[in-house]
Enzyme design. Structure first.
Site, PDB file in Angstrom:
ATOM      1  N   ARG A 118       0.100  -9.354  13.360  1.00  0.00           N
ATOM      2  CA  ARG A 118      -0.519  -8.342  12.486  1.00  0.00           C
ATOM      3  C   ARG A 118      -1.468  -9.001  11.487  1.00  0.00           C
ATOM      4  NH1 ARG A 118       4.739  -5.861  10.344  1.00  0.00           N
ATOM      5  NH2 ARG A 118       3.527  -4.380   9.137  1.00  0.00           N
ATOM      6  N   ARG A 165      12.072  -3.016  10.877  1.00  0.00           N
ATOM      7  CA  ARG A 165      11.057  -2.500  11.807  1.00  0.00           C
ATOM      8  C   ARG A 165      10.825  -3.518  12.914  1.00  0.00           C
ATOM      9  NH1 ARG A 165       5.991  -0.286   8.272  1.00  0.00           N
ATOM     10  NH2 ARG A 165       4.851  -1.390   9.900  1.00  0.00           N
ATOM     11  N   ARG A 221      -8.805   0.932   9.860  1.00  0.00           N
ATOM     12  CA  ARG A 221      -8.448  -0.469  10.073  1.00  0.00           C
ATOM     13  C   ARG A 221      -9.504  -1.198  10.886  1.00  0.00           C
ATOM     14  NH1 ARG A 221      -2.479   0.364   9.408  1.00  0.00           N
ATOM     15  NH2 ARG A 221      -1.420  -1.618   9.509  1.00  0.00           N
ATOM     16  N   ARG A 248      12.029  -7.141   4.584  1.00  0.00           N
ATOM     17  CA  ARG A 248      11.973  -5.682   4.383  1.00  0.00           C
ATOM     18  C   ARG A 248      13.051  -4.956   5.196  1.00  0.00           C
ATOM     19  NH1 ARG A 248       6.304  -2.554   4.866  1.00  0.00           N
ATOM     20  NH2 ARG A 248       6.334  -3.157   7.058  1.00  0.00           N
ATOM     21  N   LYS A 276       0.838  -1.214   0.000  1.00  0.00           N
ATOM     22  CA  LYS A 276       0.000   0.000   0.000  1.00  0.00           C
ATOM     23  C   LYS A 276       0.871   1.262   0.000  1.00  0.00           C
ATOM     24  CE  LYS A 276      -2.224  -0.986   3.873  1.00  0.00           C
ATOM     25  NZ  LYS A 276      -1.589  -2.272   4.261  1.00  0.00           N
TER      26      LYS A 276
HETATM   27  P1  AMP Z   1       1.575   0.265   9.064  1.00  0.00           P
HETATM   28  O1  AMP Z   1       2.793   1.084   8.799  1.00  0.00           O
HETATM   29  O2  AMP Z   1       0.356   0.763   8.316  1.00  0.00           O
HETATM   30  O3  AMP Z   1       1.799  -1.212   8.877  1.00  0.00           O
HETATM   31  O4  AMP Z   1       1.212   0.473  10.613  1.00  0.00           O
HETATM   32  C1  AMP Z   1       2.106   0.068  11.623  1.00  0.00           C
HETATM   33  C2  AMP Z   1       1.364  -0.099  12.930  1.00  0.00           C
HETATM   34  O5  AMP Z   1       0.800   1.168  13.348  1.00  0.00           O
HETATM   35  C3  AMP Z   1       0.192  -1.052  12.914  1.00  0.00           C
HETATM   36  O6  AMP Z   1       0.606  -2.424  13.045  1.00  0.00           O
HETATM   37  C4  AMP Z   1      -0.597  -0.560  14.123  1.00  0.00           C
HETATM   38  O7  AMP Z   1       0.029  -0.954  15.322  1.00  0.00           O
HETATM   39  C5  AMP Z   1      -0.441   0.951  13.998  1.00  0.00           C
HETATM   40  N1  AMP Z   1      -1.503   1.519  13.161  1.00  0.00           N
HETATM   41  C6  AMP Z   1      -1.357   2.087  11.929  1.00  0.00           C
HETATM   42  N2  AMP Z   1      -2.546   2.494  11.448  1.00  0.00           N
HETATM   43  C7  AMP Z   1      -3.472   2.153  12.392  1.00  0.00           C
HETATM   44  C8  AMP Z   1      -4.875   2.284  12.468  1.00  0.00           C
HETATM   45  N3  AMP Z   1      -5.593   2.821  11.481  1.00  0.00           N
HETATM   46  N4  AMP Z   1      -5.485   1.841  13.600  1.00  0.00           N
HETATM   47  C9  AMP Z   1      -4.792   1.306  14.619  1.00  0.00           C
HETATM   48  N5  AMP Z   1      -3.460   1.130  14.602  1.00  0.00           N
HETATM   49  C10 AMP Z   1      -2.795   1.553  13.494  1.00  0.00           C
END
Ligand code: AMP
Length: 208
Positions: A166, A155, A88, A122, A13
């Site tokens: 996740r 990460r 989410r 990654r 994404k």
């Molecule tokens: P991402 O970079 O989108 O994979 O997000 C990394 C982490 O941030 C996720 O695994 C969640 O812990 C947190 N996070 C990101 N976006 C959201 C969201 N919309 N709602 C809740 N937690 C989020």
């Protein structure tokens, strides 16, 4: 155009959001990036969310919705925006509907084995955020960013236990958004298990 990019972690994404942003000249809003910036800057929010994010759990809806509402109130979002990683949960989607109308939801689909391969390999640059993969996009020199010479890192939530968590969280909390937005007639599916150029070619057709 106001759009949501939906899909499991590792669907690409973020990569597509950067390309769409360049194509349409609208801001890319990634809640994951906003949270990571808060953690790096050790803000009150960052301190609250670090352990949650490292485990791969979701940050509570109130905190996440407040962050996005504030970001969408900024002037650069008037022409449109790309939401990457938000909403989410259906609670977040309901909250979003109160303060903004969405034009399209692009749903990126990809198989679980491919997600694990992508996320576990990654690497990201600590300085400029550029993304690499140990097999498919290796840096010229191991551990060093080609673009700025910064250090590459994994990460914390790309460790295998967090990846599995996740994926479970995605299946339980986020996947229901596919039917949520299908019911509203907004979903467009894209097969994201291919090379970025092929995926983007399909995305381009959808965004006109
Ligand atoms: P991402 O970079 O989108 O994979 O997000 C990394 C982490 O941030 C996720 O695994 C969640 O812990 C947190 N996070 C990101 N976006 C959201 C969201 N919309 N709602 C809740 N937690 C989020």
């Amino acid at each position: 155009m106001k759009m949501i990019l939906l899909g499991p972690p590792g669907a690409g994404k973020g990569t597509m959001a950067v390309r769409i942003k360049d194509e349409l000249n609208i801001p890319h809003i990634s809640t994951g990036d906003l949270f990571r910036a808060a953690i790096k800057n050790q803000t009150e929010l960052g301190v609250k969310v670090k352990a949650i994010i490292d485990r791969g759990d979701l940050v509570p809806d109130e905190l996440t919705v407040a962050l996005v509402e504030e970001r969408l109130s900024q002037g650069d979002t008037e022409k449109g925006y790309i939401l990457d990683g938000f909403p989410r949960t259906t609670g977040q989607a309901d909250a979003l509907a109160v303060f903004s109308a969405i034009d399209v939801v692009i749903n990126f689909t990809v198989k679980e084995e491919e997600i694990i391969r992508r996320l576990s390999g990654r690497r990201l640059c600590r300085e400029c955020g550029a993304g690499y993969h140990v097999e498919s996009i290796p840096p010229k020199q191991e551990g060093i960013c080609d673009k700025c010479g910064g250090e590459l890192y994994v990460r914390d939530d790309d460790q295998i236990d967090s990846i599995r968590n996740r994926l479970n969280v995605y299946a339980g909390s986020t996947e229901p958004l596919i039917s949520y937005y299908t019911d509203k007639g907004l979903i467009k599916d894209v097969d994201a298990g291919r090379a970025p150029e092929e995926v983007f070619a399909d995305v381009k057709k959808l965004i006109g």
